[in-house]
Design a protein around this motif. Structure first.
Motif, PDB file in Angstrom:
ATOM      1  N   THR A 194      56.710   4.148 -41.220  1.00 31.80           N
ATOM      2  CA  THR A 194      57.208   4.855 -42.419  1.00 31.80           C
ATOM      3  C   THR A 194      56.480   3.798 -43.111  1.00 31.80           C
ATOM      4  N   ASP A 210      64.997  -3.183 -36.531  1.00 30.42           N
ATOM      5  CA  ASP A 210      64.774  -1.858 -37.325  1.00 30.42           C
ATOM      6  C   ASP A 210      65.600  -1.814 -38.263  1.00 30.42           C
ATOM      7  N   ASP A 214      64.578  -1.569 -42.593  1.00 29.31           N
ATOM      8  CA  ASP A 214      64.853  -0.436 -42.711  1.00 29.31           C
ATOM      9  C   ASP A 214      66.089  -0.658 -44.888  1.00 29.31           C
TER      10      ASP A 214
END
Length: 272
Positions: A194, A210, A214
């Motif tokens: 990302t 994660d 995010d």
């Protein structure tokens, strides 16, 4: 041994560190409950630490005292906090190839890490190294060396001068031999999935999930991008002139900020 967990991200240069630092700085408040983040912001101790590691790697005898003093300041600041601490600077591994006479990958890394080990004790940091495909990395390093360090040679010159430099496996083996494999993590830049949230592998290693990563505010746009071929060649020829450093810096900024003025392709090779 202190129970506080400390992670030292040592670079290497041109593996996304600038984007990582922008991302972490943007999310300092969101991460403050979990992480004590130390990146090279203006006037920060981490910025001075990176600079001292660079200078030490080129002239150890002259700069060891300064580096030790900075490490002792870092150690003092680590006391009295139980959050995971991330200290991140791309120059902790030493001067980048292309600066001055450096043509090896982190040639004084062992000496630098030994100073960290001695002067951060009783803290025992984990060390993180980011890597990148070596061919792509050298191209990017050459571009940066021309842009920032006054390197005068072409890419072909640079590749010849660094043809016998060691690879990432050799650097990792050196770190394992000094610290043990359990205290070393090597992450490939290509595995960062990302780009708008860089450093995911480092943040996972620091204990974030994660789902937590995010939720962080993403970056908008890239930073410290390479010069286009025309601007790069113009800058390389500029480096061959005996300009005073302040003048060279001003012209270099103009080139970096006005790359559309230069042809997309490389300029004809000529003496500047």
């Amino acid at each position: 041994m202190s129970s506080r967990r400390v992670i030292v991200h040592i670079g290497a240069q041109k593996t996304g560190s600038t984007s990582l630092h922008r991302f972490l700085s943007r999310n300092l408040e969101a991460l403050a409950d979990r992480l004590d983040i130390r990146v090279p912001s203006k006037g920060s101790l981490t910025r001075e630490l990176g600079r001292a590691c660079t200078l030490f790697s080129m002239r150890p005898a002259k700069h060891e005292t300064d580096l030790v003093a900075l490490l002792q300041q870092v150690r003092a600041e680590l006391e009295g906090d139980d959050r995971v601490c991330i200290i991140s600077h791309e120059n902790i591994c030493g001067a980048m190839m292309g600066r001055s006479d450096v043509r090896e990958v982190s040639p004084r890394l062992t000496e630098i890490i030994r100073l960290f080990e001695t002067h951060l004790a009783p803290f025992e940091p984990d060390y993180v190294l980011y890597t990148r495909n070596m061919q792509n990395w050298k191209r990017s390093v050459h571009n940066q060396a021309v842009k920032s360090d006054g390197y005068e040679g072409t890419l072909e010159d640079f590749l010849k001068e660094t043809a016998r430099s060691r690879d990432w496996d050799a650097v990792q083996a050196e770190m394992h031999g000094l610290l043990g494999a359990e205290r070393v993590r090597v992450f490939a830049l290509e595995n960062e999935i990302t780009p708008d949230r860089p450093g995911r592998q480092l943040l996972r290693f620091a204990g974030l999930l994660d789902a937590e990563i995010d939720t962080l505010e993403p970056l908008a746009g890239r930073s410290n991008q390479s010069l286009n071929p025309g601007a790069l060649e113009f800058m390389r020829q500029l480096n061959q002139l005996a300009l005073a450093q302040p003048v060279r810096k001003q012209v270099a900024e103009l080139i970096k900020n006005n790359q559309t003025l230069f042809a997309d392709g490389p300029m004809p090779s000529q003496k500047a």
